[in-house]
Design a protein around this motif. Structure first.
Motif, mmCIF file in Angstrom:
data_model
loop_
_atom_site.group_PDB
_atom_site.id
_atom_site.type_symbol
_atom_site.label_atom_id
_atom_site.label_comp_id
_atom_site.label_asym_id
_atom_site.label_seq_id
_atom_site.Cartn_x
_atom_site.Cartn_y
_atom_site.Cartn_z
ATOM 1 N N LEU A 96 0.015 -1.368 5.181
ATOM 2 C CA LEU A 96 -0.892 -2.330 4.643
ATOM 3 C C LEU A 96 -1.331 -2.516 3.365
ATOM 4 O O LEU A 96 -1.440 -2.929 3.332
ATOM 5 C CB LEU A 96 -2.047 -1.850 5.574
ATOM 6 C CG LEU A 96 -3.178 -2.693 5.734
ATOM 7 C CD1 LEU A 96 -2.644 -4.253 6.422
ATOM 8 C CD2 LEU A 96 -4.308 -1.998 6.628
ATOM 9 N N ALA A 97 -0.877 -1.396 3.182
ATOM 10 C CA ALA A 97 -0.958 -1.609 1.351
ATOM 11 C C ALA A 97 0.020 -1.525 1.073
ATOM 12 O O ALA A 97 -0.616 -2.604 -0.498
ATOM 13 C CB ALA A 97 -1.062 0.557 1.136
ATOM 14 N N VAL A 98 1.070 -1.697 1.239
ATOM 15 C CA VAL A 98 2.474 -2.212 0.461
ATOM 16 C C VAL A 98 2.045 -4.212 0.809
ATOM 17 O O VAL A 98 2.234 -4.408 0.088
ATOM 18 C CB VAL A 98 3.783 -1.887 1.248
ATOM 19 C CG1 VAL A 98 4.995 -3.142 0.317
ATOM 20 C CG2 VAL A 98 3.781 -0.562 0.558
ATOM 21 N N GLY A 99 1.746 -4.333 2.025
ATOM 22 C CA GLY A 99 1.278 -6.010 2.139
ATOM 23 C C GLY A 99 0.363 -6.725 1.324
ATOM 24 O O GLY A 99 0.611 -7.506 0.808
ATOM 25 N N MET A 109 1.580 5.071 -6.411
ATOM 26 C CA MET A 109 0.916 3.526 -6.143
ATOM 27 C C MET A 109 0.131 3.092 -6.556
ATOM 28 O O MET A 109 -0.541 1.866 -6.377
ATOM 29 C CB MET A 109 1.954 2.939 -4.710
ATOM 30 C CG MET A 109 3.372 3.377 -4.709
ATOM 31 S SD MET A 109 4.307 1.875 -5.180
ATOM 32 C CE MET A 109 3.688 1.266 -4.285
ATOM 33 N N SER A 110 -1.085 4.036 -6.017
ATOM 34 C CA SER A 110 -2.698 4.074 -5.735
ATOM 35 C C SER A 110 -2.977 3.287 -7.332
ATOM 36 O O SER A 110 -3.832 2.437 -7.574
ATOM 37 C CB SER A 110 -3.637 4.971 -5.237
ATOM 38 O OG SER A 110 -4.579 4.974 -5.798
ATOM 39 N N LYS A 111 -2.650 4.750 -8.048
ATOM 40 C CA LYS A 111 -3.063 4.519 -9.278
ATOM 41 C C LYS A 111 -2.382 3.487 -9.607
ATOM 42 O O LYS A 111 -2.986 2.210 -10.721
ATOM 43 C CB LYS A 111 -2.314 5.764 -9.921
ATOM 44 C CG LYS A 111 -3.346 6.837 -9.750
ATOM 45 C CD LYS A 111 -2.499 8.171 -10.797
ATOM 46 C CE LYS A 111 -3.049 9.495 -9.696
ATOM 47 N NZ LYS A 111 -2.526 10.553 -10.488
ATOM 48 N N ALA A 112 -1.079 2.984 -9.607
ATOM 49 C CA ALA A 112 -0.351 2.075 -9.543
ATOM 50 C C ALA A 112 -1.290 0.411 -9.409
ATOM 51 O O ALA A 112 -1.783 -0.789 -9.974
ATOM 52 C CB ALA A 112 0.699 1.367 -9.336
ATOM 53 N N MET A 113 -1.741 0.311 -7.883
ATOM 54 C CA MET A 113 -2.770 -0.674 -7.636
ATOM 55 C C MET A 113 -3.794 -1.517 -8.647
ATOM 56 O O MET A 113 -4.504 -2.139 -9.060
ATOM 57 C CB MET A 113 -2.825 -0.560 -6.310
ATOM 58 C CG MET A 113 -1.294 -1.331 -5.172
ATOM 59 S SD MET A 113 -0.325 -2.448 -5.741
ATOM 60 C CE MET A 113 0.621 -1.699 -6.930
ATOM 61 N N PHE A 114 -5.023 -0.020 -8.689
ATOM 62 C CA PHE A 114 -5.879 0.376 -9.498
ATOM 63 C C PHE A 114 -5.770 -0.223 -11.044
ATOM 64 O O PHE A 114 -6.020 -1.037 -11.608
ATOM 65 C CB PHE A 114 -7.199 1.811 -10.124
ATOM 66 C CG PHE A 114 -7.053 2.179 -8.498
ATOM 67 C CD1 PHE A 114 -7.869 1.163 -7.547
ATOM 68 C CD2 PHE A 114 -7.248 3.311 -7.637
ATOM 69 C CE1 PHE A 114 -8.359 0.959 -6.767
ATOM 70 C CE2 PHE A 114 -7.282 3.353 -6.762
ATOM 71 C CZ PHE A 114 -8.304 3.131 -5.863
ATOM 72 N N ALA A 115 -4.520 0.142 -11.927
ATOM 73 C CA ALA A 115 -4.243 -0.720 -13.055
ATOM 74 C C ALA A 115 -3.671 -1.775 -13.043
ATOM 75 O O ALA A 115 -4.231 -2.549 -13.878
ATOM 76 C CB ALA A 115 -2.553 -0.036 -13.367
ATOM 77 N N ALA A 116 -3.142 -2.544 -12.015
ATOM 78 C CA ALA A 116 -3.258 -3.999 -11.740
ATOM 79 C C ALA A 116 -4.781 -4.944 -12.195
ATOM 80 O O ALA A 116 -4.332 -5.952 -12.005
ATOM 81 C CB ALA A 116 -1.909 -4.206 -10.806
ATOM 82 N N ALA A 117 -5.682 -3.961 -11.090
ATOM 83 C CA ALA A 117 -6.405 -4.444 -11.037
ATOM 84 C C ALA A 117 -7.031 -4.642 -12.529
ATOM 85 O O ALA A 117 -7.806 -5.638 -12.611
ATOM 86 C CB ALA A 117 -7.339 -3.683 -10.247
ATOM 87 N N SER A 158 -5.459 -2.728 -2.442
ATOM 88 C CA SER A 158 -4.584 -2.021 -2.536
ATOM 89 C C SER A 158 -4.441 -0.460 -2.233
ATOM 90 O O SER A 158 -3.727 0.012 -1.828
ATOM 91 C CB SER A 158 -3.889 -3.505 -2.764
ATOM 92 O OG SER A 158 -1.809 -2.284 -3.075
ATOM 93 N N GLY A 159 -5.358 -0.751 -3.929
ATOM 94 C CA GLY A 159 -5.217 0.945 -4.524
ATOM 95 C C GLY A 159 -5.585 1.874 -3.157
ATOM 96 O O GLY A 159 -5.391 2.485 -3.191
ATOM 97 N N LEU A 160 -6.855 1.254 -2.768
ATOM 98 C CA LEU A 160 -8.378 2.121 -2.301
ATOM 99 C C LEU A 160 -7.008 2.610 -0.274
ATOM 100 O O LEU A 160 -7.141 3.552 0.305
ATOM 101 C CB LEU A 160 -9.153 1.769 -1.431
ATOM 102 C CG LEU A 160 -9.977 1.049 -2.328
ATOM 103 C CD1 LEU A 160 -11.402 0.174 -2.136
ATOM 104 C CD2 LEU A 160 -10.568 2.618 -2.927
#
Length: 191
Positions: free
Chosen positions: A66-69, A120-128, A172-174
């Protein structure tokens, strides 16, 4: 499911989605896609589906998938909206090119994290955060002049729309953070 079956499903879904504007063009002048529009959409949709399949296969966790999606959908929506109408002003505003850094941050972070949930969580938070920074730069520093200047859009609309996009990356990060907490196991099935 094998990779070849997944690729076939992605190709079929892409084709079906592209039928929507093709059929609409037969009934209305409001939809006017060129051949290059169809190619761009096909590459974007197929690439998004392929990215999801390749990354989601790495872990058995439903939360991870789900996070990937959500992350892949965030990238798709960002590129599509930016190409279609632009995120700051119109699609012709050069400040919109800065938003290409957001999916680059997400992808580089994913590779550095080796697709592990916590990384991946850190990567998504970095993207945000990158998304928020790009919006701030585009709104407060970039001062287009001449042909690139467009009428001022209501600032609240721009801030809310960009806030929603940044929030999708954060969700996604969460979800990746939750997947790391549930002790997901690496999927050894690579076929």
């Amino acid at each position: 499911m094998t990779l070849s079956k997944s690729l076939l499903r992605i190709a079929l879904a892409t084709g079906l989605l592209l039928l929507i504007p093709l059929v609409a063009m037969q009934f209305t002048q409001e939809v006017n896609w060129t051949f290059s529009d169809f190619v761009f959409a096909a590459v974007l949709l197929f690439g998004t589906g392929l990215t999801y399949v390749l990354i989601a296969r790495k872990w058995n966790s439903l939360t991870y998938k789900l996070a990937v999606g959500v992350g892949v959908a965030a990238g798709l929506l960002l590129v599509w909206a930016n190409a279609a109408v632009g995120l700051i002003g119109s699609e012709h505003n050069p400040a919109n090119l800065l938003y290409l850094g957001v999916p680059v941050v997400a992808l580089v972070g994913a590779f550095v994290a080796r697709f592990q949930p916590l990384g991946m969580s850190k990567a998504m938070f970095a993207a945000a955060l990158t998304y928020v920074a790009v919006t701030a730069i585009a709104l407060f520093v970039w001062k287009p002049t001449g042909a690139a200047a467009e009428p001022n859009a209501p600032m609240l609309n721009v801030l809310v729309a960009n806030g929603v996009f940044a929030a999708i990356w954060a969700v996604s990060g969460l979800l990746f953070r939750r997947a790391s907490a549930t002790g997901s196991t690496l999927n050894q099935h690579l076929a």
